[in-house]
Structure formats: C-alpha cells, structure tokens
Design an enzyme around this catalytic site. Structure first.
Site, PDB file in Angstrom:
ATOM      1  N   ARG A 286       0.773  -1.439  -0.224  1.00  0.00           N
ATOM      2  CA  ARG A 286       0.113  -0.037  -0.126  1.00  0.00           C
ATOM      3  C   ARG A 286       0.802   1.205   0.072  1.00  0.00           C
ATOM      4  NH1 ARG A 286      -1.347   3.507   3.728  1.00  0.00           N
ATOM      5  NH2 ARG A 286      -0.470   2.082   5.400  1.00  0.00           N
ATOM      6  N   VAL A 287       1.952   1.325   0.727  1.00  0.00           N
ATOM      7  CA  VAL A 287       2.690   2.390   0.914  1.00  0.00           C
ATOM      8  C   VAL A 287       3.555   2.534  -0.427  1.00  0.00           C
ATOM      9  CG1 VAL A 287       4.708   3.572   2.364  1.00  0.00           C
ATOM     10  CG2 VAL A 287       2.578   2.382   3.439  1.00  0.00           C
ATOM     11  N   ALA A 288       4.096   1.273  -0.984  1.00  0.00           N
ATOM     12  CA  ALA A 288       4.959   1.455  -2.006  1.00  0.00           C
ATOM     13  C   ALA A 288       4.080   2.008  -3.167  1.00  0.00           C
ATOM     14  CB  ALA A 288       5.228   0.051  -2.222  1.00  0.00           C
ATOM     15  N   GLU A 302      10.711  -2.982  -2.956  1.00  0.00           N
ATOM     16  CA  GLU A 302      10.796  -4.765  -2.351  1.00  0.00           C
ATOM     17  C   GLU A 302       9.652  -4.475  -1.616  1.00  0.00           C
ATOM     18  OE1 GLU A 302      12.624  -7.686   0.254  1.00  0.00           O
ATOM     19  OE2 GLU A 302      14.340  -6.454  -0.743  1.00  0.00           O
ATOM     20  N   CYS A 337       9.078 -10.913   4.747  1.00  0.00           N
ATOM     21  CA  CYS A 337       8.218 -10.932   3.557  1.00  0.00           C
ATOM     22  C   CYS A 337       8.556 -11.952   2.640  1.00  0.00           C
ATOM     23  CB  CYS A 337       9.175  -9.566   2.814  1.00  0.00           C
ATOM     24  SG  CYS A 337      10.808  -9.568   2.672  1.00  0.00           S
TER      25      CYS A 337
END
Length: 556
Positions: A286-288, A302, A337
């Site tokens: 979401r932030v990416a 990433e 991740c």
C-alpha cells in the site's frame, strides 16, 4: 514475566538448541559491551526504568529533535526507547544536505575514483568488527530486544550482513563499476558503457530486519557513488543507529550519509522537498504504491509478498519437508516478506504424515525462547477475525493453532497468536468472492494450506498467475518435468526448486527480490547493487583523424 528476564531466557535458550558455533556467545558478560568503541547502549539494560535514546544524524552531526516517540517494549508494553523523531518543521537540514550532492554523485568512474577503494576498506573493517563475537552478540541481542525473534534468527541477520561486507572488501567495490567498450565505425571512435550514480537518494526500510536490509541497501548505494538519507521504522531504528556509529568508527565519511527518524508523513514531505533522484522502499504494498505515485516513478520497490510453496507428486523426506515448512511459515513469528503464506500439497503429500508433523513442530514454539513472539503489524483480534472469515468458506477447516498465546504481557497494540494453519479447498480459492480474502497477506504466524490432484495443476498455476506480489516461491520436487512446468509458468523473483526448496532465506550469495515489475529492487549481489543504485551511461569517444581530403558534404 518481565521482558528483561524473558529476553535473557530467549538469549540463553536459543543457542542451546542451535549450532555449536553460537555457543561461544553465551559467556560474554554485559561488562564487555562497554568496551565496544562505538556502542552507546546495552541491550540487556534497556527497559522502562532505563530507556535508551535514538538520535538523528545530519550534515556530519548527531542531533536530537523537539519531540520524542516513546517505543513500547514488545514484550511487556513499557515505554523503553525514546526516538528523536523529526517533524515537518525540522527537515530543512536534511533537505539541504541532500541538495549539496550533485546528480553525478560523490564519486563515479571519472570523479574521485579513490573512493571506490575507500569503501572497500570500510567494508573490510566493518566485516572484521562484525565477525568479533562480542560485536556480533551485541547486535544479535539488540535485534532481539526490538524485533523479538529467536537468537538463531537474529544472529542469522548479523551473519549475512557480515558476509556481505566481507564480499565487498578490497577491490570488489570498484569491480561493481566495471565498464565495457565496443569498437566504433571508424578510426578513433569507441563507445564505452559505464555505471553511473544517481546522486542524492533515499532508503526507507521496515521493522522486520532492522540490520540486514538497511545496511545492505545503504552500502550498495554508497559503493556506486550516491549520497543516501536513511529512514528505518522507528520501532527498531536503534539497531541501525548503532550500526551507523560502527561504520563511522570504521572510516565512513560523516558527510556521506544522513540518518533520520520520523513518521511517514514527515518522510513523505522530506522526499517531496529534497527530490532524491532515486528512492529504495522496502515495506508494505500500500505504501509502495503511494510512494511510486508521489515520486513519479523514481523508485525501486521490494514490497510485500504472499509467497507460495508447491509440493510436487514425489513424496520423500517428510520430516525434512515438514521442518522447512515450519521454518518458512513461523520463524520470526511469520514476519518475513518471504514467509510461506500458502502451501499447495499434491494429494500424495496429504496422505503422508506431513500435516501432523507440521502441527507437532509448530507446537514446539514458545515465547520463552522467542521461537514465537509478538506480531508488530497485526493485533491478535485482526488475525483471529481473518481466520474466522476464512472458516466461513465452504470446506475450510482449522488445521492447528488459531488461539492467542497465553501467559504473556505483550501489549494489545501487537499480536500474540499461536502458529496457525487453515485449510481451504482449491476450488473455493479460485472463486472471485474468495480470492482476495484467501490471498491477503497476514504478516504473522499464519498460513493457508490446500490440496490438489494431478489434473488440478493448471488450477494451481491459475492461482499463482492471479496473485499480485511475486517475491519468493518454492517448488518442492526432484521431478525435472514437474519443476520445468511450474517454473516455466510462474514469475517470482527468488524461487527455490528441488526437494530442499524453501521460501525464506535472503543470504548474501544470491539475488533476493521480486520479479515481474520494472520497479522491482534486489538486494545482496553485484547485480542487485548495479540495478538499484546505478544507471547506464554511454560515452562515445571520437577523436579522429578525419579522412584525407575530407570536404563538407551536401545537405541531407
């Protein structure tokens, strides 16, 4: 149980069950920490009554801020670290610092090439320091303190970082900038390709690997000639703050890197005003996506991964495969991740003792040695609500776990869940109304399990095609035709194949990163460093001489 007592038990209990080369770390007294020339904290002494402080570093100086963010101890909820977080009114020194770096960087093949050698020396010194047991133990225990995980898991992060620095010692940094030449069309003409820095850059990294991710990306940026500003999640930024002090001790020029603590809004403002030429972001999808828009695509990502494992038809070494599944899904409490999010079992495996062995392995995990522990981005309630939603799907069932941890003092803002696995039928996963729910990443000790038959492999491949994140994957089989089929029709950037395949593990000896996205970043290898932290520049030399009797040609 007090967090310091629990922490000491985790430290002692972890290595006792681990490899023998960890055992030498247990006999260090806390007094030895005070002999470390860079350290300003002692992991075992950090507590609500003796809180640690984290500072910023900008323009060659350690600085405080107007306000502090009090970080809660993930094991008992006490405020135990005060982080000097910069707000939007205090970012100007960071903006000015980045603006002093030109687009052509601090060094490049034509400017200050001796700095390639400097960074080879810095890497060698830092690797040597991290190889010392008391330094390695210091960082291992500091990681455990802020991102609770077993001693072996925390030590693995330090070990990978040390080996990475070792890999890029000596001449290896300048080898990253290796150029190539191609003959031209006439005498005196040659084209040469060079790796060129971006200049001012930014690095934003998450909580789950507070040493390995920021150090590997920071050093890659510096090797190629960039000037970075680094932001690590405030919950764990004390680890990188101490590593910055170690790097300065090893000769890192103080003007080369800025280190900032802030909330996301302030960092977004800094990126907007300073306009770094490239930003590396590791964290949530979401932030990416927001940053990719805000920064107009000048970014490498990433981001999150709903990582899958497919067990092929050839059943063998069930004990080993069950152990790897347990490690992939539940080590670090599932907060990787690369953690195994979904397991596709061929029906031959479901007829074996695999699931019962996985259940038994999961039940061995306990808070006392931090083989299971706090989940820092999901609450217990959120994880249980997700499980309840999954169990509403027809044919689904709880395989094991599904209960909160007991007898703990983990604060309610964090999660505390027993290792959990939920079975969902493959045909239900494929349904439009279920797909997003089933493939939602839960950054904790939680996985989906399903089963397939030989003629259902196309359905598995359909699920994998529809997923959005393509970080890690595992194809567990020694059948070359099966491997060929699955690997050829999938895209995950780091895919393990064979009987010993896993989803987790980001060592320094191979590429780790997503695929299928032009914004995808890698970490750890020369290819990753060159891709993320440099761009291609072509210089065409054309000295002549001109042909004899050359005349101005007619217009074209």
């Amino acid at each position: 149980m007090g967090s310091r007592l629990l922490f000491r038990q985790a430290r002692i209990g972890g290595p006792r069950n681990g490899r023998s080369w960890l055992s030498s770390f247990h006999h260090l007294s806390s007094r030895s920490l005070h002999s470390l020339p860079f350290a300003t904290v002692n992991a075992e002494e950090i507590s609500g009554s003796r809180p640690a402080e984290v500072e910023n570093f900008v323009q060659g100086n350690w600085t405080k801020s107007k306000n502090s963010n009090e970080i809660l101890d993930p094991l008992n909820g006490e405020p135990f670290i005060k982080v000097a977080e910069v707000d939007e009114t205090e970012i100007q020194p960071f903006v000015e610092s980045l603006s002093k770096c030109p687009k052509h960087g601090l060094h490049n093949p034509f400017k200050a090439p001796e700095r390639y050698l400097l960074y080879g020396d810095i890497s060698a010194k830092a690797a040597h320091m991290l190889a010392q047991p008391k330094v390695s133990d210091f960082f291992t225990r500091l990681i455990q303190r802020v991102a609770p995980k077993s001693y072996q898991q925390a030590f693995g992060e330090v070990y990978v970082t040390q080996k990475f620095l070792e890999n890029f010692s000596g001449d290896q940094v300048r080898f990253l900038a290796r150029s190539f030449g191609v003959p031209g069309n006439h005498l005196g003409q040659q084209s040469h390709g060079f790796r060129w820095p971006y200049g001012p850059v930014a690095i934003v990294t998450p909580f789950n690997f507070p040493l390995e991710i920021p150090v590997l990306q920071l050093m890659g940026a510096l090797y190629m000639g960039n000037k970075p500003v680094v932001k690590v999640d405030s919950k764990v930024s004390i680890v990188m703050e101490q590593m910055m002090r170690l790097l300065h001790h090893c000769g890192l020029p103080v003007e080369d890197v800025d280190f900032i603590n802030s909330d996301g809004k302030t960092m977004n403002r800094l990126l907007f005003e300073a306009n770094p030429r490239m930003t590396l972001f590791t964290g949530s999808s979401r932030v990416a996506e927001k940053l990719a828009t805000d920064l107009k695509g000048q970014i490498k990502l990433e981001d999150a991964g709903f990582d899958w494992k497919v067990l092929g038809p050839d059943v063998q070494e069930v004990d080993y495969v069950a152990w790897v599944c347990d490690q992939d899904a539940y080590a670090c409490s599932g907060q990787k991740c690369s953690a195994q999010s979904i397991l596709f079992m061929h029906e031959n495996w479901s007829k074996s003792s695999l699931i019962s062995k996985m259940r038994n392995l999961a039940e061995r995990r306990k808070l006392e040695d931090l083989t299971i522990g706090p989940v820092l981005t999901f609450t217990t309630g959120q994880m249980l609500d997700h499980m309840s939603s999954l169990l509403c799907i027809p044919g689904s069932k709880l395989l094991f776990g599904g209960e909160p941890l007991e007898n703990h003092s983990i604060p309610h803002i964090y999660g505390a869940l027993k290792p959990t696995a939920v079975y969902v039928p493959i045909d239900e996963i494929l349904k439009e109304e279920n797909f997003e729910l089933v493939t939602r990443e839960i950054f904790g000790p939680f996985q989906i399990v399903t089963e397939y038959k030989d003629d259902q492999l196309p359905k598995i491949l359909d699920v994998l095609e529809r997923m959005h994140a393509h970080l890690t994957a595992a194809v567990v089989s020694n059948d070359p035709l099966f491997l060929q089929e699955v690997i050829g029709k999938t895209v995950n950037g780091t895919t393990y194949a064979g009987l010993r395949a896993r989803t987790t593990g980001a060592p320094q000896n191979h590429w780790f990163g997503p695929a299928g996205d032009p914004r995808g970043a890698g970490i750890g290898t020369p290819e990753a460093i060159k891709l993320v932290w440099s761009c291609h520049r072509e210089i065409i030399y054309d000295f002549g001489p001109l042909p004899k009797h050359w005349e101005v040609p007619p217009p074209t």
